[in-house]
Design a protein around this motif. Structure first.
Motif, PDB file in Angstrom:
ATOM      1  N   TYR A   1       0.760 -61.737   0.008  1.00 31.72           N
ATOM      2  CA  TYR A   1       1.020 -62.170   1.374  1.00 31.72           C
ATOM      3  C   TYR A   1       2.153 -63.175   1.374  1.00 31.72           C
ATOM      4  O   TYR A   1       2.296 -63.967   0.437  1.00 31.72           O
TER       5      TYR A   1
ATOM      6  N   SER B   1       2.009 -68.402   5.041  1.00 26.70           N
ATOM      7  CA  SER B   1       1.766 -68.438   6.482  1.00 26.70           C
ATOM      8  C   SER B   1       2.160 -69.798   7.040  1.00 26.70           C
ATOM      9  O   SER B   1       2.033 -70.831   6.377  1.00 26.70           O
TER      10      SER B   1
ATOM     11  N   GLN C   1      -7.739 -72.295  15.636  1.00 24.97           N
ATOM     12  CA  GLN C   1      -7.258 -71.348  14.636  1.00 24.97           C
ATOM     13  C   GLN C   1      -7.989 -70.014  14.737  1.00 24.97           C
ATOM     14  O   GLN C   1      -7.423 -68.952  14.534  1.00 24.97           O
TER      15      GLN C   1
ATOM     16  N   PRO D   1      -9.357 -68.097   8.363  1.00 25.57           N
ATOM     17  CA  PRO D   1      -9.004 -68.656   7.048  1.00 25.57           C
ATOM     18  C   PRO D   1     -10.083 -68.417   6.009  1.00 25.57           C
ATOM     19  O   PRO D   1     -10.776 -69.340   5.582  1.00 25.57           O
TER      20      PRO D   1
ATOM     21  N   ILE E   1      -5.357 -56.990   6.530  1.00 20.58           N
ATOM     22  CA  ILE E   1      -5.541 -58.433   6.292  1.00 20.58           C
ATOM     23  C   ILE E   1      -4.188 -59.131   6.219  1.00 20.58           C
ATOM     24  O   ILE E   1      -3.258 -58.628   5.594  1.00 20.58           O
TER      25      ILE E   1
ATOM     26  N   PRO F   1      -2.248 -63.357   6.431  1.00 16.20           N
ATOM     27  CA  PRO F   1      -2.556 -64.791   6.328  1.00 16.20           C
ATOM     28  C   PRO F   1      -2.940 -65.388   7.678  1.00 16.20           C
ATOM     29  O   PRO F   1      -2.476 -64.899   8.708  1.00 16.20           O
ATOM     30  N   PRO F   2      -3.768 -66.428   7.680  1.00 10.95           N
ATOM     31  CA  PRO F   2      -4.273 -67.151   6.499  1.00 10.95           C
ATOM     32  C   PRO F   2      -5.434 -66.455   5.790  1.00 10.95           C
ATOM     33  O   PRO F   2      -5.941 -66.987   4.817  1.00 10.95           O
ATOM     34  N   MET F   3      -5.857 -65.289   6.252  1.00 15.15           N
ATOM     35  CA  MET F   3      -6.910 -64.568   5.531  1.00 15.15           C
ATOM     36  C   MET F   3      -6.308 -63.991   4.242  1.00 15.15           C
ATOM     37  O   MET F   3      -5.117 -63.674   4.196  1.00 15.15           O
ATOM     38  N   ARG F   4      -7.143 -63.859   3.216  1.00  9.70           N
ATOM     39  CA  ARG F   4      -6.688 -63.319   1.943  1.00  9.70           C
ATOM     40  C   ARG F   4      -7.611 -62.180   1.531  1.00  9.70           C
ATOM     41  O   ARG F   4      -8.823 -62.340   1.545  1.00  9.70           O
ATOM     42  N   GLY F   5      -7.012 -61.066   1.199  1.00  8.98           N
ATOM     43  CA  GLY F   5      -7.798 -59.919   0.765  1.00  8.98           C
ATOM     44  C   GLY F   5      -7.652 -59.678  -0.724  1.00  8.98           C
ATOM     45  O   GLY F   5      -6.579 -59.856  -1.289  1.00  8.98           O
TER      46      GLY F   5
END
Lengths: 360, 452
Positions: free
Chosen positions: A88, A91, A126, B350, B374, B376-380
């Motif tokens: 990713y 962010s 958020q 998050p 998925i 950010p801020p989520m992480r897969g």
């Protein structure tokens, strides 16, 4: 032939049908006496039954894919997999609280001593993605740097006024009231957050089904945002309270009833609270509409461990009659007026310090 | 007679054998080639076949514990309902119904063994009847002078518990809490432990997490090998109202299952055991329907659960006869429970999620689609096995790396170490909680939630 293949099911189905026909047809030939005949019957029936059981297993296994292969079925698969992390880009974190203005709060009368700070803020949720304009009153002597001191309790004031043009005036009036009560020793130090009750169409601090998630904002984002910026009590300590005016009262009671893990007390005007203010958004679901009726919640859900203060005794007071321990409901009396800030803040302060004392 | 009782399963097998024997015995009497005789033959075969199918179902159910009781299979159970409406919930959120269930790590067995060996390999109901508890030894912390077996200090404790939700009024019985051996050791006497909430598939019994997934035994082994840090494991049936398939959903004007797991269970654990309150101290893990629950709970309550492991989970519920109406007829609310929709339309939460699958599984493409959404801020994170299906064998293989992944994301319990000895342990004794934390909460504070 694969365990999950169509071929296996076909073979077993054809086999079962053939065996059934064969057993029915050859029945008279196995009808004789003697141990060999009996054994032949048992064998014929057993083979047929096991084939049918095998067929059932194959069909069920294929539809639910319990076992993907013969080696899986017999436990011969070994080894584990590697964990691959998704890639990713970094962010851009949005600050949970953006302070756009700040002014000193002064006690009225002689000297005009400084008694805290009033900040103009935008609070970003958020999780909900909602950003709400608001005001935060920090009491005299507050300093974010004083980490060692005990985190302060928080009262969230939800008011229709906070979203209007008159908002700065009402925020100043509210923080001045809090400052006076604190200076007089009637109220312990606490943080006051002032927010509008309206976010888009919703005016009840509810999650619009498939739409704006205001309940998520108030119940989850708000305590987290305030807790990550200010020296505020963690939501799990239940040292948070709600105070609502005419339209914010529904918000306050609704949030206290559904998020009692965070909010320990709510002060609001009397009313029936049978529907959220405004049009209400329940996604065409009668069930969602039913649980938007707070009297329904009180009748059909367990009593929540909250304290509720009504500003005055009204005509119909279902809340007072429905509340049973661990929920407590009380009222200020007829002379309190529609928006008795000082008395409501004093009551909230008592409730929060009590819950604080009880946990030692 | 209990559905999963051995004697019931044996009865069905005896019935199947009798059916076969009857057919063999009656065989010569219907041996003519008349239509009536052929019809009777068909009837005999069908009857004995039906008995064989019942025996097979009973045996498979008894082994895998899909349905633990008749009420779970047929409904009408009274223990797990929101019957407390309008009243106060139980003052004790957790009731310990059995204790001393093992497991002894390194025994090579996934079955729990009791500390003294006497109660080994008995079903959980047995303990409830035959073994009473020294509750204070578990709840109040270690009383090292006595009352606490040496086994608990070396092997930990497995407790059978009933959890009553104060907020939702839901009560869920026959769940299990595993306290690691460190929980009872003097160095950890004041430490608060991280918690992994583990959820079963549907239909299932929580004992499957102990017996088939071997979660306590695996965790104990990994801790002993130094691969993960000790944690408290709460093993629960993801269904709180069997036979209904509730999919961890707050059903409008109905059972609030999502809130039960997200609010009530953490609160109950914090009031009963020395565990951390939330955020980086909590994670959720599950397989199949429990995987969906784990992913959903973490995405909806990221401030409560900071990480989730979904083993062979799916990411959108298909409602059917088993679930009934879950969304009150609102398509918007249905969307909110669709994790693909959430990732497309709502801000990413998050949290970190490990999604596992196998190439042979029907849910594999759906898992890949979920991981692709998925952002950010989520992480897969993904773990895909080349072989394996939707079964305990697969999940058991995925468990050790999954637990290591979780352990790196959980704030550890901090042992009290004499200053001179910290270096001897080979790692910093006092790793800051904030390093893995999400907010500014002071999680080391004594009891973080009020008792009123």
């Amino acid at each position: 032939m694969g365990l999950t293949s169509r071929g296996l099911v076909a073979v077993l189905a054809v086999g079962a049908a053939g065996l059934l026909a064969g057993v029915l047809w050859l029945w008279p030939k196995l009808a004789g006496r003697g141990i060999r005949m009996i054994l032949a019957r048992i064998a014929a029936l057993a083979v047929l039954e096991l084939t049918v059981l095998g067929l059932i297993f194959a069909v069920v296994n294929r539809s639910a894919d319990f076992y993907s292969s013969w080696s899986d079925l017999f436990g011969a698969d070994t080894g584990s997999g590697a964990i691959i992390a998704g890639q990713y880009s970094a962010s851009q974190a949005i600050a949970p609280v953006a302070v756009t203005g700040s002014s000193a709060v002064r006690l009225p009368g002689r000297g005009k001593a400084r008694a805290g700070t009033l900040q103009t803020v935008r609070i970003h949720g958020q999780l909900s993605g909602l950003t709400m304009p608001g005001y935060i009153y920090l009491p005299a002597g507050y300093s974010a740097a004083r980490r060692a001191a005990r985190p302060l309790p928080v009262v969230a004031v939800i008011s229709d006024q906070a979203g209007r043009r008159a908002a700065p005036d009402s925020a100043r009036r509210l923080s001045a009231t809090a400052a006076v009560q604190m200076a007089a020793g009637r109220l312990g130090p606490m943080i006051v957050v002032m927010l509008p009750s309206r976010s888009g169409q919703d005016q009840g601090c509810l999650n619009v089904p498939g739409g704006a998630q205001a309940a998520t904002f108030f119940a989850q984002d708000l305590p987290h945002a305030i807790g990550s910026v200010y020296r505020a009590a963690s939501p799990f300590t239940r040292r948070w309270a709600l105070l609502g005016d005419s339209s914010g009262g529904y918000c306050a009671l609704q949030l206290a009833l559904t998020s009692s893990g965070t909010f320990a007390a709510a002060a609001l005007p009397p009313g029936t609270y049978s529907a959220p203010p405004g049009s209400g958004e329940f996604g065409g679901s009668p069930q969602l509409r039913r649980q938007d009726n707070l009297a329904w919640l009180l009748r059909h859900r367990p009593m929540q461990p909250i304290s509720v203060l009504l500003f005055a005794r009204g005509r119909a007071q279902p809340l007072l009659s429905l509340a049973r321990p661990p929920m407590y409901a009380t009222s200020l009396g007829p002379a309190a007026g529609p928006w008795p800030l000082a008395a409501a803040l004093d009551w909230i302060g008592t409730r929060l310090s009590r819950s604080g004392l009880a946990k030692g | 007679m209990g559905l999963t009782n051995r004697s019931f399963v044996e009865l069905t097998i005896v019935a199947a054998v009798c059916g076969l024997a009857c057919t063999v015995w009656l065989w010569p009497r219907v041996a003519s080639q008349r239509v009536a005789s052929i019809a009777v033959r068909l009837g005999l075969i069908a009857a004995s076949q039906a008995l064989a199918v019942i025996a097979l179902l009973a045996a498979v159910n008894g082994y895998f514990m899909f349905y633990g009781s008749w009420s779970a299979l047929l409904g009408g159970g009274t223990a797990q309902s929101a019957a407390t409406a309008g009243t106060a919930a139980s003052p004790r959120p957790i009731t310990i119904t059995a204790t001393d269930l093992g497991p002894v790590p390194g025994s090579g067995s996934v079955l729990p063994e009791s500390a003294n060996g006497k109660l080994a390999a008995k079903p959980p109901h047995y303990y409830a009847k035959h073994h009473t508890v020294a509750k204070h030894a578990v709840v109040g912390g270690p009383s090292l002078k006595g009352g606490l077996s040496r086994a608990a200090r070396s092997a930990g404790e497995l407790l059978q518990v009933t959890i009553s939700g104060e907020h939702t009024g839901i009560t869920s019985g026959r769940n299990f809490v595993y306290l690691p051996p460190q929980y009872f050791q003097p160095a950890y006497a004041r430490a608060r432990f991280p918690v992994v909430l583990a959820l079963t598939g549907y239909p299932n019994e929580a004992w499957s997490l102990v017996k088939f997934l071997a979660l306590p035994a695996t965790a104990a082994g990994l801790v002993a090998d130094g691969k993960i840090r000790p944690a408290v494991y709460v093993m629960m049936n993801s269904s709180v109202a069997l036979p209904r398939d509730t999919e961890c959903t707050d059903i409008p004007a109905g059972l609030q299952v999502e809130s039960f797991f997200a609010q009530d269970v953490p609160l109950a654990l914090e009031r009963t055991f020395r565990v951390q309150p939330s955020g980086s101290g909590w994670a959720v893990l599950g397989y199949s329907a429990g995987g969906y629950c784990a992913a959903k709970l973490a995405m909806m309550y990221p401030y409560q659960f900071s990480a989730a492991v979904s083993m062979s989970g799916y990411y959108n519920t298909i409602t059917g006869s088993g679930t009934g109406s879950l969304y009150g007829g609102s398509s918007g609310y249905r969307n909110e429970n669709n994790l693909y929709w959430r990732l497309r339309r709502l801000p990413a939460p998050p949290v970190s999620i490990l999604a596992t699958s196998t190439r042979g599984e029907g849910a594999y493409p759906g898992t890949l689609a979920f991981l692709r959404l998925i952002h950010p801020p989520m992480r897969g994170y993904s773990m895909v096995l080349a072989q394996g299906g939707h079964n305990y064998g697969t999940w058991h293989r995925e468990l050790p790396p999954g637990l290591e992944w979780l352990s790196r994301r959980l704030a550890p319990a901090r042992p009290h170490v004499a200053p001179g000895r910290a270096a001897a342990l080979g790692r910093p004794a006092d790793r800051s909680l904030a390093a893995g934390g999400m907010g500014g909460y002071q999680m080391a504070a004594p009891v973080a939630r009020s008792k009123r």
